[in-house]
Structure formats: structure tokens, C-alpha cells
Design a protein around this motif. Structure first.
Motif, PDB file in Angstrom:
ATOM      1  N   TYR A 205       0.949  -1.010  -0.380  1.00  0.00           N
ATOM      2  CA  TYR A 205       0.365  -0.379  -0.008  1.00  0.00           C
ATOM      3  C   TYR A 205       0.945   1.135   0.165  1.00  0.00           C
ATOM      4  CZ  TYR A 205      -3.497  -2.871   0.925  1.00  0.00           C
ATOM      5  OH  TYR A 205      -4.606  -4.128   0.415  1.00  0.00           O
ATOM      6  N   GLY A 206       1.803   0.880   0.060  1.00  0.00           N
ATOM      7  CA  GLY A 206       2.538   2.265  -0.207  1.00  0.00           C
ATOM      8  C   GLY A 206       2.837   3.258   1.343  1.00  0.00           C
ATOM      9  N   LEU A 207       2.895   3.090   1.899  1.00  0.00           N
ATOM     10  CA  LEU A 207       3.005   3.215   3.174  1.00  0.00           C
ATOM     11  C   LEU A 207       4.590   2.786   3.797  1.00  0.00           C
ATOM     12  CD1 LEU A 207       0.146   1.472   5.124  1.00  0.00           C
ATOM     13  CD2 LEU A 207       0.368   3.938   3.478  1.00  0.00           C
ATOM     14  N   THR A 208       4.739   3.811   5.206  1.00  0.00           N
ATOM     15  CA  THR A 208       6.839   4.282   5.514  1.00  0.00           C
ATOM     16  C   THR A 208       6.172   3.137   6.318  1.00  0.00           C
ATOM     17  OG1 THR A 208       6.684   6.223   4.316  1.00  0.00           O
ATOM     18  CG2 THR A 208       8.296   5.790   6.751  1.00  0.00           C
TER      19      THR A 208
ATOM     20  N   SER B 106       6.211  12.719  15.468  1.00  0.00           N
ATOM     21  CA  SER B 106       7.047  13.009  14.297  1.00  0.00           C
ATOM     22  C   SER B 106       6.946  12.740  13.422  1.00  0.00           C
ATOM     23  CB  SER B 106       8.244  14.255  15.032  1.00  0.00           C
ATOM     24  OG  SER B 106       9.217  13.495  14.706  1.00  0.00           O
ATOM     25  N   TYR B 107       7.625  11.417  13.613  1.00  0.00           N
ATOM     26  CA  TYR B 107       7.400  10.573  11.681  1.00  0.00           C
ATOM     27  C   TYR B 107       6.709  10.889  11.450  1.00  0.00           C
ATOM     28  CZ  TYR B 107      12.104   9.248  14.316  1.00  0.00           C
ATOM     29  OH  TYR B 107      13.578   8.825  15.102  1.00  0.00           O
ATOM     30  N   ALA B 108       5.528   9.886  11.927  1.00  0.00           N
ATOM     31  CA  ALA B 108       3.861  10.182  11.834  1.00  0.00           C
ATOM     32  C   ALA B 108       3.709  11.121  10.913  1.00  0.00           C
ATOM     33  CB  ALA B 108       2.598   9.665  12.109  1.00  0.00           C
ATOM     34  N   LYS B 109       3.802  12.484  11.360  1.00  0.00           N
ATOM     35  CA  LYS B 109       3.148  13.739  11.371  1.00  0.00           C
ATOM     36  C   LYS B 109       3.351  13.948   9.608  1.00  0.00           C
ATOM     37  CE  LYS B 109       2.259  18.018  13.632  1.00  0.00           C
ATOM     38  NZ  LYS B 109       3.053  19.314  13.934  1.00  0.00           N
ATOM     39  N   GLY B 110       2.346  14.112   8.882  1.00  0.00           N
ATOM     40  CA  GLY B 110       2.017  14.465   7.402  1.00  0.00           C
ATOM     41  C   GLY B 110       1.886  12.908   6.629  1.00  0.00           C
ATOM     42  N   SER B 111       2.694  11.916   7.271  1.00  0.00           N
ATOM     43  CA  SER B 111       2.691  10.890   6.321  1.00  0.00           C
ATOM     44  C   SER B 111       2.073   9.343   6.238  1.00  0.00           C
ATOM     45  CB  SER B 111       3.820  10.392   6.257  1.00  0.00           C
ATOM     46  OG  SER B 111       5.187  11.514   6.361  1.00  0.00           O
ATOM     47  N   ASP B 112       1.958   9.149   5.722  1.00  0.00           N
ATOM     48  CA  ASP B 112       1.281   7.063   5.565  1.00  0.00           C
ATOM     49  C   ASP B 112       2.485   6.701   5.705  1.00  0.00           C
ATOM     50  OD1 ASP B 112      -1.191   8.593   3.870  1.00  0.00           O
ATOM     51  OD2 ASP B 112      -0.292   8.700   1.977  1.00  0.00           O
TER      52      ASP B 112
END
Ligand code: DC
Length: 218
Positions: free
Chosen positions: A24-27, A111-117
Motif C-alpha cells: 500500500y505504499g506506506l512507510t 513526528s515521523y508520522a506527522k503528515g505521512s502515510d
């Protein structure tokens, strides 16, 4: 999209997250690896003033969860394999029970998750780190099944510990992770419960895939 997964040691979180992340293209963020890195720092550089040491660590998460390094006092240490030893496994739960250490790591994780998938896994992701995640899942399996999985991982690397020791380590860590005062492992009320006992990794990843697709369609 933010997917939060919690569960005990050996519930299959990291293997399933890797599959889902690439599909799913997630980090993928493995927060257990961060706590393990802190235990490594304690073991290597000493446990005195551990909080100060941890606030001076930069975590370098690469290759979508497959590699973790830290930068400490100007030097980079690749900890990818060094944190997967029986010694670190036996030390990490006590390090993870220190509130000041958790505070530092939780802030970094947020902070890693902020604004990211992202797909992030650990023990307090659905309850503390990402309480507003789009999808929250609690993965588990019986202690025996989880010990068998961990034993197989050791066997594949060669020179496995005794099965009984692996099982006892799992039971001891469950006990510490669920009974600690600070952010204990528990199922969040709105998390979807998945018991992976008797299922393959692919079957579990498929179940989670159905949940993600449903969320995306809505
Ligand atoms: O998932 P793992 O086995 O690599 O986790 C290592 C330890 O870190 C485990 O004993 C629980 C702790 N941990 C935690 O307290 N909170 C997290 N978010 C992730 C791991």
C-alpha cells in the motif's frame, strides 16, 4: 493514511507490516526497534544518565523498516542485527518501562508520522502514539505459537536458543509489557482484534488488506 498496530512479542506485527507497507505504499515504523536501540545504548555505553543519552540519539530509519542505525556522539552505528540478540531481548522490557525514555521516543514517533502515510507498530501505538489513526489493529496469538515463530526465526539464523527459553522470554516480556505502569500493552476499545494463531502471514496480511481497502473506499 495512518495504520496503527499493537500486540505482544511474536504476534507477527513486523512481518505483516512489511507486507502491507510495500503493498500500500506506506512507510513502516518499527517502534520496538527504537526501544531495542535504547537497550543497546545502555548495554554498550552504560545505563547512567540514559535519558540524556537517548535525547542525544538521532534514529536513522532506512529501507522501509529493514534497517535501523543511530547517530550518537557524532558516530553512526548500524544496529539492524545488533538489536536482535537474546541479550537485548532480555533487557529491552525494563528500558521500555522508564517513563522519561518513553516520552522521548513517543515524541519522535509522532513526528515521523506527522503528515505521512505510515504503518506503525508497537505496544502503545493505538492508545498513546497515534490514538487518531485511521485504522487500529490489535494482533495477537497464543504464547506457544508466538514462541514457535520466534524459535523458527532463530533457527533460520542458525544456533537457536532452547525452545523453552524462548517461550519463557515471551511469557516474561508479556508480563512486563502488560503490567508496567506507563503505557502498558492493552487493546484499545476501538482497535480491531485479530488472533493470528493458526494463520499464515499472508492470510493475516490479506485480512488487514480488506480493512484498508474498505477504509479507502469510504
Ligand atoms: O516489538 P519488539 O519485541 O521488538 O519490542 C521490544 C520491546 O520494546 C518490548 O519488550 C516492548 C517494548 N515496546 C514498547 O514498550 N512500546 C512500543 N511501542 C514498542 C516496543
Amino acid at each position: 493514511m495512518q495504520v496503527a498496530i499493537d500486540g505482544p512479542a511474536g504476534s507477527g506485527k513486523s512481518s505483516v507490516c512489511k507486507i502491507i507497507a510495500s503493498k500500500y505504499g506506506l512507510t513502516y515504523i518499527d517502534t520496538g526497534a527504537m526501544y531495542r536501540s535504547v537497550a543497546y545504548v545502555g548495554e554498550t555505553f552504560g545505563y547512567d544518565n540514559l535519558e540524556d543519552k537517548v535525547s542525544n540519539i538521532d534514529f536513522i530509519l532506512e529501507d522501509n523498516g529493514k534497517k535501523i542505525s543511530i547517530k550518537y556522539e557524532g558516530q553512526v552505528y548500524d544496529l539492524t542485527t545488533k538489536i536482535r540478540t537474546p541479550e537485548i531481548s532480555s533487557k529491552v522490557a525494563s528500558v521500555a518501562s522508564i517513563p522519561a525514555i518513553r516520552k522521548i521516543l513517543v515524541e519522535k514517533q509522532q513526528s515521523y508520522a506527522k503528515g505521512s502515510d505510515v504503518i506503525m507498530e508497537g505496544r502503545d501505538i493505538t492508545t498513546v502514539v497515534l490514538p487518531n489513526a485511521d485504522i487500529k489493529i490489535y494482533l495477537t496469538a497464543s504464547p506457544e505459537e508466538r514462541a514457535k515463530r520466534r524459535y523458527k526465526e532463530w533457527e533460520n539464523k542458525g544456533n537457536p536458543p532452547k525452545f523453552e527459553d524462548v517461550l519463557q522470554d515471551i511469557i516474561k516480556r508479556d508480563e512486563m509489557d502488560t503490567n508496567r505502569a506507563e503505557s502498558p500493552l492493552k487493546q484499545s476499545e476501538d482497535a480491531i482484534f485479530i488472533d493470528t494463531t493458526g494463520y499464515t502471514l499472508e492470510e493475516v496480511a490479506d485480512k488487514i488488506g480488506v480493512i484498508i481497502n474498505e477504509k479507502r473506499d469510504n
